[in-house]
Write a protein that holds these residues in place. Sequence first.
Motif, mmCIF file in Angstrom:
data_model
loop_
_atom_site.group_PDB
_atom_site.id
_atom_site.type_symbol
_atom_site.label_atom_id
_atom_site.label_comp_id
_atom_site.label_asym_id
_atom_site.label_seq_id
_atom_site.Cartn_x
_atom_site.Cartn_y
_atom_site.Cartn_z
ATOM 1 N N UNK A 97 36.146 43.010 44.693
ATOM 2 C CA UNK A 97 35.894 42.860 43.266
ATOM 3 C C UNK A 97 35.815 44.228 42.586
ATOM 4 N N UNK A 98 35.133 45.168 43.198
ATOM 5 C CA UNK A 98 35.004 46.476 42.569
ATOM 6 C C UNK A 98 36.359 47.169 42.466
ATOM 7 N N UNK A 99 37.225 46.990 43.461
ATOM 8 C CA UNK A 99 38.592 47.509 43.359
ATOM 9 C C UNK A 99 39.309 46.911 42.153
ATOM 10 N N UNK A 100 39.128 45.608 41.950
ATOM 11 C CA UNK A 100 39.799 44.934 40.834
ATOM 12 C C UNK A 100 39.383 45.516 39.483
ATOM 13 N N UNK A 101 38.131 45.932 39.375
ATOM 14 C CA UNK A 101 37.679 46.523 38.119
ATOM 15 C C UNK A 101 37.902 48.019 38.051
ATOM 16 N N UNK A 102 37.429 48.743 39.070
ATOM 17 C CA UNK A 102 37.446 50.208 39.041
ATOM 18 C C UNK A 102 38.844 50.790 39.209
ATOM 19 N N UNK A 103 39.740 50.064 39.891
ATOM 20 C CA UNK A 103 41.101 50.548 40.103
ATOM 21 C C UNK A 103 42.125 49.789 39.258
ATOM 22 N N UNK A 135 33.458 47.587 35.030
ATOM 23 C CA UNK A 135 33.587 48.331 36.276
ATOM 24 C C UNK A 135 34.570 49.498 36.202
ATOM 25 N N UNK A 136 35.323 49.599 35.106
ATOM 26 C CA UNK A 136 36.335 50.647 34.994
ATOM 27 C C UNK A 136 35.736 51.930 34.433
ATOM 28 N N UNK A 211 25.213 45.164 42.173
ATOM 29 C CA UNK A 211 25.232 46.417 42.927
ATOM 30 C C UNK A 211 24.914 46.225 44.398
ATOM 31 N N UNK A 212 24.404 45.061 44.782
ATOM 32 C CA UNK A 212 24.117 44.787 46.187
ATOM 33 C C UNK A 212 25.223 43.975 46.863
ATOM 34 N N UNK A 221 25.696 54.344 39.179
ATOM 35 C CA UNK A 221 27.094 54.745 39.332
ATOM 36 C C UNK A 221 28.067 53.699 38.801
ATOM 37 N N UNK A 222 27.576 52.546 38.361
ATOM 38 C CA UNK A 222 28.443 51.525 37.787
ATOM 39 C C UNK A 222 28.629 51.805 36.294
#
Length: 315
Positions: A97-103, A135-136, A211-212, A221-222
């Motif tokens: 999920x974090x990849x989907x937002x941050x990347x 998340x981006x 975050x967990x 860091x988010x």
Amino acid sequence: MSSLETFPPLPAASNTAHAFCERAGDGYPLGGFCWRHQLPDSSRPVVIINAATSVRCSYYARFAQYLFSHGFDVMTYDYRGIGESRPAAMRHFKASWTDWGALDFEAMLQRAAREFPGQPVDVVGHSFGGCAAGLAPSSAQLRRLVTVGAQFAYWRDYASDSRWQLFGKWHVLMPLLTRLFGYFPGKRLGWLEDTPAGVVKDWSTRTAAYELRPSGKALVDLPFAQVTAQTLAISLTDDPFGTVAAIERLLGYFRSSPRSHLRIAPGDIDEVQIGHFAFFHSRFQARLWPIALQWLQQGQLADDVPGRVLTLSEP
């Protein structure tokens, strides 16, 4: 609950859209579609549509066309592992999920800045797509945000009358099948698209804090807190995922944004059922889509909007 399978298939793009491939910061190629007006206009907003988990971007094509017809440039795309961005082999394909937002969503923001320089950037986020908007790294640039049924699947927030059924399906059976196949074979089961194992881990983890989740980071860091976009969260009373508790749990992360929560019952628009998916079905073009349109255009709700605006609970 309404399901994707009950709707007629949508075209990947209308005749006003063109396909594109955008590489994320780590080089991964992401496929999508763009509806673009011929003449540039720095005052014209561009809308990025963030899909729900494991829903192809083509599902939102008619809604994208609707926004385009009302003067917006529009981009849809598939997260890595899904649809136009699916790899040759899904087994053990790494994505979260974090990849989907941050990347991946970040790549769309970078594309919007390059292809539509100076234009305001808005987002429509469905389900997890609303979470992805926070998340981006570049999400501070967002002007307006509309979310529909947006949450990150904390199981205790599911509707009480279907909580254990959903828990068994998404938090027990889905991770078991993922462990067996190396990815979740959702397509052959008729449960959305095939889904990367890392996304399944994020979805099925039984924690109330994003975050967990396995791909989460320390809250500091988010990027959520840097989002200042005028935010409208739309939820449906018959959506077992999008309960008031679930919607407000995610909204709590957007603490720097002015936020409104509009709660709509099917009866408010003389319907029996809407559920988690059907907001984006074209049969609601006249009754639900104008709500999102007006927010994107003006940052406010009409006086005669269906449903009721809820006062957000104190954190």
